[in-house]
Write a protein that holds these residues in place. Structure first.
Motif, mmCIF file in Angstrom:
data_model
loop_
_atom_site.group_PDB
_atom_site.id
_atom_site.type_symbol
_atom_site.label_atom_id
_atom_site.label_comp_id
_atom_site.label_asym_id
_atom_site.label_seq_id
_atom_site.Cartn_x
_atom_site.Cartn_y
_atom_site.Cartn_z
ATOM 1 N N ASP A 13 0.867 -1.170 0.000
ATOM 2 C CA ASP A 13 0.000 0.000 0.000
ATOM 3 C C ASP A 13 0.902 1.217 0.000
ATOM 4 O OD1 ASP A 13 -2.287 1.425 -0.046
ATOM 5 O OD2 ASP A 13 -3.161 0.496 1.719
ATOM 6 N N SER A 14 0.536 2.236 -0.786
ATOM 7 C CA SER A 14 1.429 3.367 -1.006
ATOM 8 C C SER A 14 0.734 4.704 -0.809
ATOM 9 C CB SER A 14 1.979 3.349 -2.438
ATOM 10 O OG SER A 14 2.657 2.159 -2.703
ATOM 11 N N ILE A 15 1.542 5.716 -0.563
ATOM 12 C CA ILE A 15 1.106 7.102 -0.536
ATOM 13 C C ILE A 15 2.224 7.906 -1.190
ATOM 14 C CG2 ILE A 15 2.073 7.612 1.736
ATOM 15 C CD1 ILE A 15 -0.398 9.350 2.284
ATOM 16 N N TYR A 16 1.852 8.987 -1.863
ATOM 17 C CA TYR A 16 2.827 9.812 -2.586
ATOM 18 C C TYR A 16 2.852 11.223 -2.025
ATOM 19 C CZ TYR A 16 2.720 6.058 -6.016
ATOM 20 O OH TYR A 16 2.807 4.833 -6.633
ATOM 21 N N THR A 17 4.015 11.874 -2.107
ATOM 22 C CA THR A 17 4.154 13.265 -1.690
ATOM 23 C C THR A 17 5.194 13.951 -2.560
ATOM 24 O OG1 THR A 17 4.592 14.783 0.151
ATOM 25 C CG2 THR A 17 5.875 12.762 0.107
ATOM 26 N N GLU A 18 5.074 15.257 -2.650
ATOM 27 C CA GLU A 18 6.034 16.052 -3.417
ATOM 28 C C GLU A 18 6.988 16.809 -2.508
ATOM 29 O OE1 GLU A 18 3.831 18.596 -6.014
ATOM 30 O OE2 GLU A 18 2.897 16.929 -7.056
ATOM 31 N N ASP A 19 6.893 16.598 -1.216
ATOM 32 C CA ASP A 19 7.689 17.376 -0.266
ATOM 33 C C ASP A 19 8.394 16.444 0.713
ATOM 34 O OD1 ASP A 19 8.759 19.167 1.554
ATOM 35 O OD2 ASP A 19 6.922 20.346 1.751
ATOM 36 N N PHE A 20 9.715 16.444 0.689
ATOM 37 C CA PHE A 20 10.506 15.603 1.577
ATOM 38 C C PHE A 20 10.174 15.867 3.037
ATOM 39 C CE2 PHE A 20 14.411 14.875 4.058
ATOM 40 C CZ PHE A 20 14.595 13.528 3.798
ATOM 41 N N GLU A 23 7.444 13.664 4.793
ATOM 42 C CA GLU A 23 7.584 12.203 4.866
ATOM 43 C C GLU A 23 6.990 11.634 6.151
ATOM 44 O OE1 GLU A 23 10.803 8.568 5.058
ATOM 45 O OE2 GLU A 23 11.560 10.600 4.789
ATOM 46 N N GLN A 24 7.324 12.204 7.300
ATOM 47 C CA GLN A 24 6.816 11.667 8.567
ATOM 48 C C GLN A 24 5.299 11.763 8.642
ATOM 49 O OE1 GLN A 24 9.018 13.686 11.646
ATOM 50 N NE2 GLN A 24 10.520 12.038 11.737
ATOM 51 N N GLU A 25 4.742 12.900 8.214
ATOM 52 C CA GLU A 25 3.287 13.078 8.234
ATOM 53 C C GLU A 25 2.603 12.066 7.311
ATOM 54 O OE1 GLU A 25 0.054 16.385 6.739
ATOM 55 O OE2 GLU A 25 2.047 17.074 7.301
ATOM 56 N N CYS A 26 3.159 11.862 6.138
ATOM 57 C CA CYS A 26 2.566 10.919 5.185
ATOM 58 C C CYS A 26 2.709 9.476 5.666
ATOM 59 C CB CYS A 26 3.192 11.088 3.805
ATOM 60 S SG CYS A 26 2.695 12.611 2.988
ATOM 61 N N ALA A 27 3.828 9.161 6.303
ATOM 62 C CA ALA A 27 4.009 7.823 6.864
ATOM 63 C C ALA A 27 2.962 7.557 7.946
ATOM 64 C CB ALA A 27 5.416 7.663 7.417
ATOM 65 N N ALA A 28 2.668 8.561 8.756
ATOM 66 C CA ALA A 28 1.637 8.419 9.789
ATOM 67 C C ALA A 28 0.264 8.219 9.152
ATOM 68 C CB ALA A 28 1.628 9.643 10.699
ATOM 69 N N LYS A 29 -0.020 8.932 8.057
ATOM 70 C CA LYS A 29 -1.290 8.755 7.339
ATOM 71 C C LYS A 29 -1.401 7.353 6.762
ATOM 72 C CE LYS A 29 -2.006 13.545 5.911
ATOM 73 N NZ LYS A 29 -2.085 14.461 4.762
ATOM 74 N N TYR A 33 -4.211 4.614 7.742
ATOM 75 C CA TYR A 33 -5.026 3.990 6.695
ATOM 76 C C TYR A 33 -4.987 2.463 6.833
ATOM 77 C CZ TYR A 33 -6.582 2.530 2.070
ATOM 78 O OH TYR A 33 -7.245 1.915 1.037
ATOM 79 N N CYS A 34 -3.806 1.925 7.087
ATOM 80 C CA CYS A 34 -3.668 0.474 7.246
ATOM 81 C C CYS A 34 -4.453 -0.017 8.462
ATOM 82 C CB CYS A 34 -2.197 0.086 7.370
ATOM 83 S SG CYS A 34 -1.258 0.297 5.841
ATOM 84 N N LYS A 35 -4.361 0.711 9.564
ATOM 85 C CA LYS A 35 -5.108 0.333 10.773
ATOM 86 C C LYS A 35 -6.614 0.398 10.536
ATOM 87 C CE LYS A 35 -1.670 1.754 14.184
ATOM 88 N NZ LYS A 35 -1.385 2.701 15.269
ATOM 89 N N LYS A 36 -7.061 1.469 9.900
ATOM 90 C CA LYS A 36 -8.489 1.673 9.641
ATOM 91 C C LYS A 36 -9.071 0.551 8.778
ATOM 92 C CE LYS A 36 -11.649 4.981 7.507
ATOM 93 N NZ LYS A 36 -11.747 6.243 6.790
ATOM 94 N N ASN A 37 -8.266 0.033 7.848
ATOM 95 C CA ASN A 37 -8.730 -1.005 6.931
ATOM 96 C C ASN A 37 -8.337 -2.407 7.368
ATOM 97 O OD1 ASN A 37 -10.049 0.401 4.524
ATOM 98 N ND2 ASN A 37 -8.234 1.640 4.927
ATOM 99 N N HIS A 38 -7.855 -2.531 8.613
ATOM 100 C CA HIS A 38 -7.501 -3.820 9.210
ATOM 101 C C HIS A 38 -6.417 -4.546 8.418
ATOM 102 C CE1 HIS A 38 -10.978 -3.185 11.735
ATOM 103 N NE2 HIS A 38 -11.690 -2.975 10.644
ATOM 104 N N TYR A 64 9.680 13.919 -5.662
ATOM 105 C CA TYR A 64 8.420 13.190 -5.708
ATOM 106 C C TYR A 64 8.717 11.836 -5.075
ATOM 107 C CZ TYR A 64 3.995 11.451 -7.478
ATOM 108 O OH TYR A 64 2.726 10.938 -7.580
ATOM 109 N N LEU A 65 8.085 11.563 -3.930
ATOM 110 C CA LEU A 65 8.379 10.365 -3.145
ATOM 111 C C LEU A 65 7.196 9.414 -3.103
ATOM 112 C CD1 LEU A 65 9.904 12.173 -0.042
ATOM 113 C CD2 LEU A 65 11.160 11.146 -1.925
ATOM 114 N N ARG A 66 7.517 8.116 -3.072
ATOM 115 C CA ARG A 66 6.491 7.094 -2.836
ATOM 116 C C ARG A 66 6.845 6.406 -1.524
ATOM 117 N NH1 ARG A 66 5.715 2.816 -7.261
ATOM 118 N NH2 ARG A 66 7.889 2.413 -6.781
ATOM 119 N N LEU A 67 5.911 6.464 -0.583
ATOM 120 C CA LEU A 67 6.054 5.775 0.694
ATOM 121 C C LEU A 67 5.200 4.531 0.619
ATOM 122 C CD1 LEU A 67 6.614 8.833 1.127
ATOM 123 C CD2 LEU A 67 5.909 8.499 3.459
ATOM 124 N N GLN A 68 5.770 3.381 0.962
ATOM 125 C CA GLN A 68 4.989 2.153 0.874
ATOM 126 C C GLN A 68 5.366 1.176 1.969
ATOM 127 O OE1 GLN A 68 5.597 0.202 -2.885
ATOM 128 N NE2 GLN A 68 7.771 0.529 -2.863
#
Length: 75
Positions: A13-20, A23-29, A33-38, A64-68
């Motif tokens: 599962d991935s999330i994308y951001t344009e701002d280094f 990263e921490q905020e997007c990782a928390a999101k 998301y993973c917790k919410k969807n079990h 442009y980063l992909r967090l997964q």
């Protein structure tokens, strides 16, 4: 059954951001998301740089980063 097999597979599962700096905020999101969807996290977190440009402002990195994270669906 097929549905049980699909739930046991490890997917990413991935999330994308344009701002280094986000990263921490997007990782928390992504974690929320993973917790919410079990989803069960079944491997290491990866932050991958897809693209980096230094065109407009030399002081700020334009990326442009992909967090997964690999997950299992536990429904």
């Amino acid at each position: 059954s097929t549905s049980r097999r699909q739930r046991q597979m490890c997917i990413r599962d991935s999330i994308y951001t344009e701002d280094f700096d986000e990263e921490q905020e997007c990782a928390a999101k992504l974690l929320e998301y993973c917790k919410k969807n079990h989803y069960e996290i079944c491997g290491d977190y990866i932050c991958e740089e897809i693209m980096e440009m230094h065109i407009f402002n030399e002081r700020k990195r334009s990326m442009y980063l992909r967090l997964q994270v690999p997950v299992k669906m536990n429904k």
